[in-house]
Design a protein around this motif. Structure first.
Motif, mmCIF file in Angstrom:
data_model
loop_
_atom_site.group_PDB
_atom_site.id
_atom_site.type_symbol
_atom_site.label_atom_id
_atom_site.label_comp_id
_atom_site.label_asym_id
_atom_site.label_seq_id
_atom_site.Cartn_x
_atom_site.Cartn_y
_atom_site.Cartn_z
ATOM 1 N N ARG A 154 21.058 16.243 34.834
ATOM 2 C CA ARG A 154 20.068 17.173 34.689
ATOM 3 C C ARG A 154 18.681 16.601 34.439
ATOM 4 N NH1 ARG A 154 21.020 20.865 29.704
ATOM 5 N NH2 ARG A 154 22.452 22.157 31.022
ATOM 6 N N HIS A 155 18.680 15.449 33.886
ATOM 7 C CA HIS A 155 17.424 14.907 33.660
ATOM 8 C C HIS A 155 16.887 13.838 34.711
ATOM 9 C CE1 HIS A 155 16.966 16.709 29.769
ATOM 10 N NE2 HIS A 155 18.330 16.467 29.612
ATOM 11 N N GLY A 156 17.730 13.791 35.781
ATOM 12 C CA GLY A 156 17.486 12.634 36.769
ATOM 13 C C GLY A 156 17.772 11.361 36.677
ATOM 14 N N ARG A 157 18.617 11.247 35.531
ATOM 15 C CA ARG A 157 18.959 9.919 35.211
ATOM 16 C C ARG A 157 20.387 9.358 35.470
ATOM 17 N NH1 ARG A 157 16.010 11.065 30.332
ATOM 18 N NH2 ARG A 157 18.026 11.737 29.130
ATOM 19 N N ARG A 158 20.826 8.204 35.206
ATOM 20 C CA ARG A 158 21.955 7.596 35.159
ATOM 21 C C ARG A 158 22.720 7.461 33.961
ATOM 22 N NH1 ARG A 158 24.160 4.432 40.318
ATOM 23 N NH2 ARG A 158 23.315 6.013 41.917
ATOM 24 N N ILE A 159 24.002 7.351 33.813
ATOM 25 C CA ILE A 159 24.502 6.961 32.363
ATOM 26 C C ILE A 159 24.324 5.522 32.451
ATOM 27 C CG2 ILE A 159 26.708 6.787 31.158
ATOM 28 C CD1 ILE A 159 27.722 9.275 32.481
ATOM 29 N N THR A 160 24.022 5.151 31.261
ATOM 30 C CA THR A 160 23.903 3.541 31.061
ATOM 31 C C THR A 160 25.057 2.960 29.821
ATOM 32 O OG1 THR A 160 22.333 4.058 29.126
ATOM 33 C CG2 THR A 160 21.352 3.789 31.400
ATOM 34 N N ASP A 161 25.306 1.787 29.929
ATOM 35 C CA ASP A 161 26.471 1.221 29.074
ATOM 36 C C ASP A 161 26.130 1.326 27.640
ATOM 37 O OD1 ASP A 161 27.862 0.667 31.420
ATOM 38 O OD2 ASP A 161 27.147 -1.350 31.637
ATOM 39 N N ASP A 162 24.737 1.588 27.201
ATOM 40 C CA ASP A 162 24.219 1.553 25.974
ATOM 41 C C ASP A 162 24.470 2.851 25.255
ATOM 42 O OD1 ASP A 162 22.098 2.469 27.382
ATOM 43 O OD2 ASP A 162 20.738 1.164 26.121
ATOM 44 N N ASP A 163 24.880 3.876 26.196
ATOM 45 C CA ASP A 163 24.900 5.282 25.527
ATOM 46 C C ASP A 163 25.747 5.444 24.450
ATOM 47 O OD1 ASP A 163 25.283 8.072 25.166
ATOM 48 O OD2 ASP A 163 25.460 8.557 27.392
ATOM 49 N N LEU A 164 25.063 5.776 23.205
ATOM 50 C CA LEU A 164 25.904 5.899 21.995
ATOM 51 C C LEU A 164 27.160 6.781 22.106
ATOM 52 C CD1 LEU A 164 22.996 5.731 19.249
ATOM 53 C CD2 LEU A 164 24.649 3.864 19.981
ATOM 54 N N ARG A 165 27.090 7.735 22.749
ATOM 55 C CA ARG A 165 28.070 8.873 23.127
ATOM 56 C C ARG A 165 29.274 8.363 23.880
ATOM 57 N NH1 ARG A 165 23.650 13.053 25.504
ATOM 58 N NH2 ARG A 165 23.407 10.926 26.448
ATOM 59 N N ALA A 166 29.114 7.290 24.597
ATOM 60 C CA ALA A 166 30.209 6.769 25.503
ATOM 61 C C ALA A 166 31.303 6.358 24.248
ATOM 62 C CB ALA A 166 29.847 5.567 26.147
ATOM 63 N N GLU A 167 32.614 6.536 24.622
ATOM 64 C CA GLU A 167 33.788 6.328 23.799
ATOM 65 C C GLU A 167 33.850 4.955 23.128
ATOM 66 O OE1 GLU A 167 38.580 7.126 22.988
ATOM 67 O OE2 GLU A 167 37.537 7.533 25.060
ATOM 68 N N PRO A 168 33.253 3.816 24.124
ATOM 69 C CA PRO A 168 33.627 2.417 23.380
ATOM 70 C C PRO A 168 32.479 2.246 22.588
ATOM 71 C CG PRO A 168 33.791 2.601 25.948
ATOM 72 C CD PRO A 168 33.381 3.943 25.685
ATOM 73 N N ASN A 169 31.424 2.745 22.573
ATOM 74 C CA ASN A 169 30.456 2.751 21.736
ATOM 75 C C ASN A 169 30.454 3.516 20.422
ATOM 76 O OD1 ASN A 169 29.077 1.042 23.654
ATOM 77 N ND2 ASN A 169 27.859 2.572 24.581
ATOM 78 N N LEU A 170 30.976 4.766 20.672
ATOM 79 C CA LEU A 170 30.944 5.844 19.495
ATOM 80 C C LEU A 170 31.992 5.449 18.768
ATOM 81 C CD1 LEU A 170 29.765 8.473 18.499
ATOM 82 C CD2 LEU A 170 31.507 9.700 19.785
ATOM 83 N N ARG A 171 33.381 5.024 19.102
ATOM 84 C CA ARG A 171 34.377 4.658 18.093
ATOM 85 C C ARG A 171 33.966 3.874 17.259
ATOM 86 N NH1 ARG A 171 39.915 6.069 18.606
ATOM 87 N NH2 ARG A 171 39.460 6.709 20.545
ATOM 88 N N PRO A 172 33.710 2.513 17.603
ATOM 89 C CA PRO A 172 33.181 1.632 16.380
ATOM 90 C C PRO A 172 31.902 2.024 15.567
ATOM 91 C CG PRO A 172 32.582 0.586 18.588
ATOM 92 C CD PRO A 172 33.696 2.006 18.842
ATOM 93 N N LEU A 173 30.993 2.764 16.424
ATOM 94 C CA LEU A 173 30.002 3.184 15.361
ATOM 95 C C LEU A 173 30.302 4.387 14.256
ATOM 96 C CD1 LEU A 173 26.730 3.837 14.855
ATOM 97 C CD2 LEU A 173 26.950 5.529 16.870
ATOM 98 N N LEU A 174 31.378 5.315 14.750
ATOM 99 C CA LEU A 174 32.096 5.965 13.706
ATOM 100 C C LEU A 174 32.642 5.362 12.767
ATOM 101 C CD1 LEU A 174 33.026 8.912 16.088
ATOM 102 C CD2 LEU A 174 31.251 8.973 14.241
ATOM 103 N N ALA A 175 33.466 4.276 13.031
ATOM 104 C CA ALA A 175 34.710 3.501 12.236
ATOM 105 C C ALA A 175 33.924 2.593 11.131
ATOM 106 C CB ALA A 175 35.082 2.537 13.002
#
Length: 200
Positions: A154-175
């Motif tokens: 929608r914003h003309g971008r691609r998903i990046t590996d540093d996206d906080l909402r990605a499960e591999p990033n979000l899980r340890p952030l929440l933990a």
């Protein structure tokens, strides 16, 4: 991905009056996400970064007349739009930053946050603050009406590996912030992460 509160306030303040008209069909998605939070009558729940308050009516319906619903946002214009739409009848609106909530420890049973994580100035610290105001065993739902790929497109971008909402990033952030991720959904039509406040 995180953002400065002043920039967030300016961004949303300039768009508040047109916000609901830009996304008129999100209501059912909000209601479905609230249902997945597992609220019970009498519960106390915070809509963190409530914006125009679209989640407040389904939150009120879930907790009933004996429950407590609070909508907190740091943008006055968004809260004004919520009141103009009559959503202040579903919950109490407060001008507050999620980094410093005017709530006592363990006051809440749950927190709902739509489009919240990517706008936090200090994601780990802010999620710890949300954990502080939720009782052990309480829940957190991080939601967006569309998934990460659809939102990026929608914003003309691609998903990046540093996206906080990605499960591999979000899980340890929440933990690291007092939460345990229990459910994660990232589809074109929905993004939802549900976590439980850990018992220390």
């Amino acid at each position: 991905m995180s953002d400065d509160p002043t920039r967030v306030r300016e961004f949303f303040g300039a768009r508040a009056a047109r916000w609901d008209s830009r996304f008129p069909d999100d209501g059912p998605a909000y209601a479905a996400a609230v249902a997945d939070l597992g609220l019970r009558p009498g519960d106390a729940v915070l809509d963190a970064g409530c914006g125009t308050g679209r989640a407040l009516p389904p939150l009120r319906e879930a907790v009933g007349p004996t429950g407590t619903v609070i909508g907190a946002d740091l943008t006055p214009e968004m809260l004004a739009e919520a009141a103009k739409a009559g959503r202040d009848r579903a919950g109490t609106l407060i001008l507050a930053d999620v980094a410093r909530l005017p709530l006592r420890d363990g006051a809440l049973d749950a927190v709902f946050g739509a489009g919240l994580v990517s706008h936090l100035a200090d994601p780990a610290g802010d999620l710890r603050e949300l954990a502080r105001v939720v009782r052990p065993g309480g829940r957190l739902a991080l939601f967006h009406p569309i998934g990460r790929a659809a939102l990026a497109a929608r914003h003309g971008r691609r998903i990046t590996d540093d996206d906080l909402r990605a499960e591999p990033n979000l899980r340890p952030l929440l933990a690291g912030s007092g939460w345990e991720l229990r459910r994660y959904v990232d589809e074109d039509q929905r993004y939802l992460a549900v976590a439980v406040r850990r018992t220390e």
